[in-house]
Design a protein around this motif. Structure first.
Motif, PDB file in Angstrom:
ATOM      1  N   ASP A 258       0.847  -1.182   0.000  1.00 31.84           N
ATOM      2  CA  ASP A 258       0.000   0.000   0.000  1.00 31.84           C
ATOM      3  C   ASP A 258       0.889   1.240   0.000  1.00 31.84           C
ATOM      4  O   ASP A 258       1.720   1.414   0.888  1.00 31.84           O
ATOM      5  CB  ASP A 258      -0.915  -0.007   1.229  1.00 31.84           C
ATOM      6  CG  ASP A 258      -2.042   0.993   1.112  1.00 31.84           C
ATOM      7  OD1 ASP A 258      -1.756   2.199   0.962  1.00 31.84           O
ATOM      8  OD2 ASP A 258      -3.203   0.572   1.170  1.00 31.84           O
ATOM      9  N   GLU A 259       0.717   2.085  -0.983  1.00 34.04           N
ATOM     10  CA  GLU A 259       1.540   3.289  -1.149  1.00 34.04           C
ATOM     11  C   GLU A 259       1.432   4.246   0.035  1.00 34.04           C
ATOM     12  O   GLU A 259       2.327   5.048   0.265  1.00 34.04           O
ATOM     13  CB  GLU A 259       1.150   4.020  -2.438  1.00 34.04           C
ATOM     14  CG  GLU A 259       1.534   3.280  -3.700  1.00 34.04           C
ATOM     15  CD  GLU A 259       3.036   3.211  -3.891  1.00 34.04           C
ATOM     16  OE1 GLU A 259       3.717   4.235  -3.702  1.00 34.04           O
ATOM     17  OE2 GLU A 259       3.529   2.111  -4.206  1.00 34.04           O
TER      18      GLU A 259
ATOM     19  N   GLU B 253       7.648   6.025   2.881  1.00 34.29           N
ATOM     20  CA  GLU B 253       8.354   7.069   3.613  1.00 34.29           C
ATOM     21  C   GLU B 253       7.949   8.445   3.103  1.00 34.29           C
ATOM     22  O   GLU B 253       7.378   8.571   2.018  1.00 34.29           O
ATOM     23  CB  GLU B 253       9.870   6.856   3.443  1.00 34.29           C
ATOM     24  CG  GLU B 253      10.765   7.914   4.020  1.00 34.29           C
ATOM     25  CD  GLU B 253      10.648   8.082   5.527  1.00 34.29           C
ATOM     26  OE1 GLU B 253       9.549   8.421   6.011  1.00 34.29           O
ATOM     27  OE2 GLU B 253      11.648   7.891   6.217  1.00 34.29           O
ATOM     28  N   LEU B 254       8.246   9.453   3.874  1.00 38.48           N
ATOM     29  CA  LEU B 254       8.006  10.836   3.477  1.00 38.48           C
ATOM     30  C   LEU B 254       8.648  11.113   2.122  1.00 38.48           C
ATOM     31  O   LEU B 254       9.771  10.670   1.865  1.00 38.48           O
ATOM     32  CB  LEU B 254       8.605  11.770   4.540  1.00 38.48           C
ATOM     33  CG  LEU B 254       8.506  13.255   4.290  1.00 38.48           C
ATOM     34  CD1 LEU B 254       7.936  13.949   5.515  1.00 38.48           C
ATOM     35  CD2 LEU B 254       9.869  13.829   3.981  1.00 38.48           C
TER      36      LEU B 254
ATOM     37  N   ILE C 123      -3.280   7.438   8.650  1.00 38.51           N
ATOM     38  CA  ILE C 123      -4.612   7.352   9.249  1.00 38.51           C
ATOM     39  C   ILE C 123      -5.631   6.894   8.212  1.00 38.51           C
ATOM     40  O   ILE C 123      -6.510   6.085   8.512  1.00 38.51           O
ATOM     41  CB  ILE C 123      -4.989   8.674   9.922  1.00 38.51           C
ATOM     42  CG1 ILE C 123      -4.122   8.836  11.180  1.00 38.51           C
ATOM     43  CG2 ILE C 123      -6.472   8.723  10.272  1.00 38.51           C
ATOM     44  CD1 ILE C 123      -4.274  10.146  11.896  1.00 38.51           C
ATOM     45  N   SER C 124      -5.491   7.337   6.979  1.00 42.81           N
ATOM     46  CA  SER C 124      -6.366   6.877   5.899  1.00 42.81           C
ATOM     47  C   SER C 124      -6.236   5.358   5.734  1.00 42.81           C
ATOM     48  O   SER C 124      -7.232   4.640   5.606  1.00 42.81           O
ATOM     49  CB  SER C 124      -6.009   7.593   4.600  1.00 42.81           C
ATOM     50  OG  SER C 124      -6.612   6.981   3.496  1.00 42.81           O
ATOM     51  N   PHE C 125      -5.002   4.871   5.756  1.00 39.83           N
ATOM     52  CA  PHE C 125      -4.750   3.437   5.653  1.00 39.83           C
ATOM     53  C   PHE C 125      -5.397   2.693   6.822  1.00 39.83           C
ATOM     54  O   PHE C 125      -6.107   1.706   6.633  1.00 39.83           O
ATOM     55  CB  PHE C 125      -3.240   3.177   5.622  1.00 39.83           C
ATOM     56  CG  PHE C 125      -2.869   1.732   5.718  1.00 39.83           C
ATOM     57  CD1 PHE C 125      -2.866   0.939   4.582  1.00 39.83           C
ATOM     58  CD2 PHE C 125      -2.516   1.159   6.929  1.00 39.83           C
ATOM     59  CE1 PHE C 125      -2.529  -0.407   4.659  1.00 39.83           C
ATOM     60  CE2 PHE C 125      -2.172  -0.178   7.022  1.00 39.83           C
ATOM     61  CZ  PHE C 125      -2.179  -0.959   5.882  1.00 39.83           C
TER      62      PHE C 125
ATOM     63  N   ALA D  80       8.346   7.165   8.910  1.00 39.27           N
ATOM     64  CA  ALA D  80       6.913   7.252   8.655  1.00 39.27           C
ATOM     65  C   ALA D  80       6.101   6.871   9.885  1.00 39.27           C
ATOM     66  O   ALA D  80       5.113   7.534  10.218  1.00 39.27           O
ATOM     67  CB  ALA D  80       6.547   6.363   7.465  1.00 39.27           C
ATOM     68  N   ILE D  81       6.516   5.825  10.596  1.00 40.20           N
ATOM     69  CA  ILE D  81       5.763   5.446  11.794  1.00 40.20           C
ATOM     70  C   ILE D  81       5.923   6.498  12.886  1.00 40.20           C
ATOM     71  O   ILE D  81       5.008   6.726  13.675  1.00 40.20           O
ATOM     72  CB  ILE D  81       6.147   4.023  12.292  1.00 40.20           C
ATOM     73  CG1 ILE D  81       5.110   3.480  13.270  1.00 40.20           C
ATOM     74  CG2 ILE D  81       7.508   3.996  12.933  1.00 40.20           C
ATOM     75  CD1 ILE D  81       3.773   3.180  12.679  1.00 40.20           C
ATOM     76  N   CYS D  82       7.061   7.189  12.914  1.00 39.50           N
ATOM     77  CA  CYS D  82       7.254   8.277  13.893  1.00 39.50           C
ATOM     78  C   CYS D  82       6.228   9.392  13.690  1.00 39.50           C
ATOM     79  O   CYS D  82       5.806  10.026  14.659  1.00 39.50           O
ATOM     80  CB  CYS D  82       8.654   8.853  13.789  1.00 39.50           C
ATOM     81  SG  CYS D  82       9.933   7.802  14.480  1.00 39.50           S
TER      82      CYS D  82
END
Length: 126
Positions: A14-15, A19-20, A61-63, A82-84
Protein backbone atom coordinates in the motif's frame (compact mmCIF):
# COMPACT_ATOMS: atom_id res chain seq x y z
CA UNK A 1 -0.90 -9.95 -4.32
CA UNK A 2 1.90 -11.39 -2.23
CA UNK A 3 1.54 -14.02 0.45
CA UNK A 4 3.28 -14.39 3.76
CA UNK A 5 5.07 -17.71 4.07
CA UNK A 6 4.29 -18.28 7.76
CA UNK A 7 0.50 -18.52 7.57
CA UNK A 8 -0.15 -18.34 3.83
CA UNK A 9 -2.18 -15.19 4.38
CA UNK A 10 -2.37 -12.49 1.75
CA UNK A 11 0.05 -9.61 2.09
CA UNK A 12 -0.56 -6.45 0.14
CA UNK A 13 1.50 -3.41 -0.69
CA UNK A 14 0.00 0.00 0.00
CA UNK A 15 1.54 3.29 -1.15
CA UNK A 16 0.20 5.07 1.93
CA UNK A 17 2.85 3.30 4.03
CA UNK A 18 5.78 4.73 2.12
CA UNK A 19 8.35 7.07 3.61
CA UNK A 20 8.01 10.84 3.48
CA UNK A 21 8.51 12.22 -0.04
CA UNK A 22 11.54 14.48 0.36
CA UNK A 23 10.94 16.50 -2.82
CA UNK A 24 14.02 18.63 -3.56
CA UNK A 25 15.86 16.83 -0.74
CA UNK A 26 15.21 13.35 -2.21
CA UNK A 27 18.41 11.29 -2.26
CA UNK A 28 20.30 13.64 0.09
CA UNK A 29 21.49 12.35 3.43
CA UNK A 30 20.42 14.47 6.36
CA UNK A 31 23.76 13.98 8.15
CA UNK A 32 25.63 15.77 5.36
CA UNK A 33 23.11 18.50 4.48
CA UNK A 34 22.89 21.15 7.24
CA UNK A 35 19.71 22.55 5.66
CA UNK A 36 17.74 19.45 6.56
CA UNK A 37 19.91 17.92 9.30
CA UNK A 38 18.36 19.92 12.14
CA UNK A 39 14.83 20.24 10.78
CA UNK A 40 14.09 16.68 9.67
CA UNK A 41 13.54 15.35 13.19
CA UNK A 42 10.92 17.97 14.02
CA UNK A 43 7.24 17.57 13.27
CA UNK A 44 7.36 20.99 11.56
CA UNK A 45 9.61 19.72 8.73
CA UNK A 46 8.13 20.13 5.26
CA UNK A 47 10.36 19.08 2.39
CA UNK A 48 10.55 21.69 -0.37
CA UNK A 49 8.32 20.43 -3.21
CA UNK A 50 7.62 17.36 -1.08
CA UNK A 51 5.66 16.26 1.95
CA UNK A 52 5.40 17.29 5.58
CA UNK A 53 5.24 14.82 8.47
CA UNK A 54 1.61 15.86 8.94
CA UNK A 55 0.86 14.77 5.35
CA UNK A 56 2.49 11.39 6.03
CA UNK A 57 0.41 11.01 9.20
CA UNK A 58 -2.80 11.70 7.25
CA UNK A 59 -1.83 8.96 4.74
CA UNK A 60 -1.31 6.52 7.59
CA UNK A 61 -4.61 7.35 9.25
CA UNK A 62 -6.37 6.88 5.90
CA UNK A 63 -4.75 3.44 5.65
CA UNK A 64 -5.71 2.51 9.22
CA UNK A 65 -9.31 3.61 8.80
CA UNK A 66 -9.69 1.51 5.66
CA UNK A 67 -7.79 -1.61 6.68
CA UNK A 68 -8.29 -1.87 10.44
CA UNK A 69 -11.97 -1.13 10.90
CA UNK A 70 -12.59 -4.63 12.29
CA UNK A 71 -11.20 -6.16 15.45
CA UNK A 72 -8.28 -8.46 14.87
CA UNK A 73 -4.53 -8.82 14.83
CA UNK A 74 -2.67 -6.99 12.09
CA UNK A 75 0.95 -6.82 11.06
CA UNK A 76 2.12 -3.77 9.19
CA UNK A 77 5.65 -2.96 7.99
CA UNK A 78 6.81 0.56 7.21
CA UNK A 79 9.77 2.92 7.42
CA UNK A 80 10.81 4.20 10.85
CA UNK A 81 10.40 7.86 9.91
CA UNK A 82 6.91 7.25 8.65
CA UNK A 83 5.76 5.45 11.79
CA UNK A 84 7.25 8.28 13.89
CA UNK A 85 4.84 10.67 12.20
CA UNK A 86 2.03 8.60 13.67
CA UNK A 87 3.45 7.74 17.10
CA UNK A 88 4.56 11.30 17.94
CA UNK A 89 1.06 12.29 19.06
CA UNK A 90 0.72 8.96 20.91
CA UNK A 91 3.57 9.70 23.30
CA UNK A 92 6.72 8.48 21.53
CA UNK A 93 8.58 11.67 20.64
CA UNK A 94 11.97 10.06 20.07
CA UNK A 95 13.11 8.65 16.74
CA UNK A 96 12.26 4.96 16.35
CA UNK A 97 15.25 2.98 15.13
CA UNK A 98 15.18 0.91 11.97
CA UNK A 99 13.96 -2.66 12.46
CA UNK A 100 12.15 -1.77 15.69
CA UNK A 101 8.63 -2.94 16.48
CA UNK A 102 5.78 -0.77 17.75
CA UNK A 103 2.44 -2.21 18.84
CA UNK A 104 -0.48 0.18 18.36
CA UNK A 105 -3.97 -0.06 19.80
CA UNK A 106 -6.47 0.75 17.04
CA UNK A 107 -9.92 2.04 17.93
CA UNK A 108 -12.49 2.47 15.14
CA UNK A 109 -9.69 2.42 12.57
CA UNK A 110 -7.64 5.15 14.30
CA UNK A 111 -4.46 4.48 16.29
CA UNK A 112 -5.39 5.30 19.88
CA UNK A 113 -2.30 4.39 21.84
CA UNK A 114 1.01 2.60 22.00
CA UNK A 115 0.88 -0.90 23.47
CA UNK A 116 4.61 -1.53 23.32
CA UNK A 117 7.84 -0.36 21.71
CA UNK A 118 10.76 -2.70 21.11
CA UNK A 119 13.99 -1.12 19.93
CA UNK A 120 16.18 -3.26 17.69
CA UNK A 121 19.41 -3.82 19.62
CA UNK A 122 22.55 -2.16 18.34
CA UNK A 123 24.74 -4.59 16.44
CA UNK A 124 28.29 -4.46 17.64
CA UNK A 125 30.92 -5.33 15.06
CA UNK A 126 34.50 -6.14 15.90
Amino acid sequence: MRYSTLWSMPATLDERLRELYFGDHEGEHFDTNPEIGEAINTMQYHAPNGESWEMVKRRFISFFKEKFSESGVYLCYTHGGAICSLTYDLGIQNVISNCSVVGLRVEDGVPGGVEFEWEFPEIITQ
